[in-house]
Write an enzyme that holds these catalytic residues in place. Sequence first.
Site, PDB file in Angstrom:
ATOM      1  N   ASP A  50       0.865  -1.245   0.035  1.00 16.14           N
ATOM      2  CA  ASP A  50       0.064  -0.003  -0.053  1.00 16.14           C
ATOM      3  C   ASP A  50       1.041   1.221  -0.006  1.00 16.14           C
ATOM      4  O   ASP A  50       1.771   1.398   1.070  1.00 16.14           O
ATOM      5  CB  ASP A  50      -0.987   0.029   1.285  1.00 16.14           C
ATOM      6  CG  ASP A  50      -1.904   1.230   1.361  1.00 16.14           C
ATOM      7  OD1 ASP A  50      -2.761   1.285   0.652  1.00 16.14           O
ATOM      8  OD2 ASP A  50      -1.409   2.133   1.860  1.00 16.14           O
ATOM      9  N   TYR A  55       3.040   9.820  -0.254  1.00 17.77           N
ATOM     10  CA  TYR A  55       4.266   9.159   0.751  1.00 17.77           C
ATOM     11  C   TYR A  55       5.413   9.248  -0.009  1.00 17.77           C
ATOM     12  O   TYR A  55       6.171   9.102   0.723  1.00 17.77           O
ATOM     13  CB  TYR A  55       3.832   7.738   0.861  1.00 17.77           C
ATOM     14  CG  TYR A  55       2.658   7.295   1.314  1.00 17.77           C
ATOM     15  CD1 TYR A  55       1.763   8.427   2.088  1.00 17.77           C
ATOM     16  CD2 TYR A  55       1.836   5.860   1.392  1.00 17.77           C
ATOM     17  CE1 TYR A  55       0.217   7.942   2.554  1.00 17.77           C
ATOM     18  CE2 TYR A  55       0.718   5.418   2.011  1.00 17.77           C
ATOM     19  CZ  TYR A  55       0.231   6.462   2.577  1.00 17.77           C
ATOM     20  OH  TYR A  55      -1.183   6.190   3.273  1.00 17.77           O
ATOM     21  N   LYS A  84      -3.174   6.119  -4.162  1.00 21.32           N
ATOM     22  CA  LYS A  84      -4.275   6.534  -3.856  1.00 21.32           C
ATOM     23  C   LYS A  84      -4.195   8.079  -4.652  1.00 21.32           C
ATOM     24  O   LYS A  84      -3.279   8.739  -4.984  1.00 21.32           O
ATOM     25  CB  LYS A  84      -4.330   7.055  -2.472  1.00 21.32           C
ATOM     26  CG  LYS A  84      -4.441   6.099  -1.598  1.00 21.32           C
ATOM     27  CD  LYS A  84      -4.237   6.069  -0.148  1.00 21.32           C
ATOM     28  CE  LYS A  84      -3.958   4.766   0.628  1.00 21.32           C
ATOM     29  NZ  LYS A  84      -2.517   4.353   0.534  1.00 21.32           N
ATOM     30  N   HIS A 117      -7.967   9.439  -1.511  1.00 23.17           N
ATOM     31  CA  HIS A 117      -7.243   9.152  -0.376  1.00 23.17           C
ATOM     32  C   HIS A 117      -7.957   9.854   0.841  1.00 23.17           C
ATOM     33  O   HIS A 117      -8.001   9.497   1.768  1.00 23.17           O
ATOM     34  CB  HIS A 117      -5.723  10.033  -0.784  1.00 23.17           C
ATOM     35  CG  HIS A 117      -4.830   9.727   0.641  1.00 23.17           C
ATOM     36  ND1 HIS A 117      -3.562   9.607   0.194  1.00 23.17           N
ATOM     37  CD2 HIS A 117      -5.081   9.444   1.838  1.00 23.17           C
ATOM     38  CE1 HIS A 117      -2.743   9.442   1.371  1.00 23.17           C
ATOM     39  NE2 HIS A 117      -3.920   9.143   2.262  1.00 23.17           N
TER      40      HIS A 117
END
Length: 345
Positions: A50, A55, A84, A117
């Site tokens: 994930d 990120y 996302k 998200h």
Amino acid sequence: MMSSSSNRATLELSNGVKMPAVGLGTWQATSGDMTTAMHEALSLGYRHFDTAILYENERPIGGVLNYWMEQGRIRRDELFVTTKLPPTGMYPGKVEPYLRKSLENLMLDYVDMYLVHCPNGIKRDEENTAVEDTQVDHVAIWKEMEALVDCGLTKAIGISNFSLEQIASLVKNCRIRPMNLQTELHVYFQQKELVEFCHGHGITVVACSPLGSPGLTAFYSGYGVVKNVPNLLELPLLTEMAKRYDRTAAQIMLRHTVQKGVGVIPKSTSPKRMKENLEVLDFELTTEDMEKLSALDMGTSGQITKWESWTWVENDPSGTPSHHAPQEKKRTSTNKSEETSSTSS
């Protein structure tokens, strides 16, 4: 629906695709750490990964996955990769470009799951300041998410950090129903009503903070924000059970979630903890112990990852994210379910 094959549990999505119930979460994992951790995770047997464009680690993840595929050590159809759509992409015309950017980063032709998200958007005001946009047209965005499935850029679509009411609205106004909800869920914040609703509508649930996000204290302090996050791993009931089962407190908490048919994606770059997290599929808790752990639920007061605003997330024109301090301010909510919309992964 959860099934088990070769001692590896899976959650079956409404399109028939099976998602490993235990995956590797990667939020707050730096590029260097991520490369090493990915090699270790694949060696241990992880197949569910994930990530998110926010990120800033899609590239190292994609690099390792492609190395393993090029070496013939794994096939693409053995992997389950989730990424996302960021808040800055919550506008018509931006959904597909953001996914294509993620695919470029991951060096993949498609992802297995693409999630929205969070329910709110981020836009800029007249002074070019990032402001949170709570008036996003979820139905319009969802139609563009559905189009991503049609053109083969993702196998499945879902949402993250959405409330029960927001999900119900999508269910009533969709062509392709959301296949997954990713949300904060742990012993203090079990979201029983939300999970029941999702399971009743064929929507799988994955806990993105299954251990209560113990790294949040350090995350906040990095921005000069003092926020003490409770260490759920030190709860007496968990430590007692861990001793009795000859497991760790983290394994007990993860097992409790998985045994209820909810997936988990604990983040770790430690080989030892990654191995332990995967081993939650190798034992079961008794009905009595499941009930004791379920009794720890504190409802909305147990929520830990409360992002009061998403304005700390900004994007430059290239789509590369940068992070700014979370804003700690009170948020008024009219009901319990609405409060879940501000959680983060």
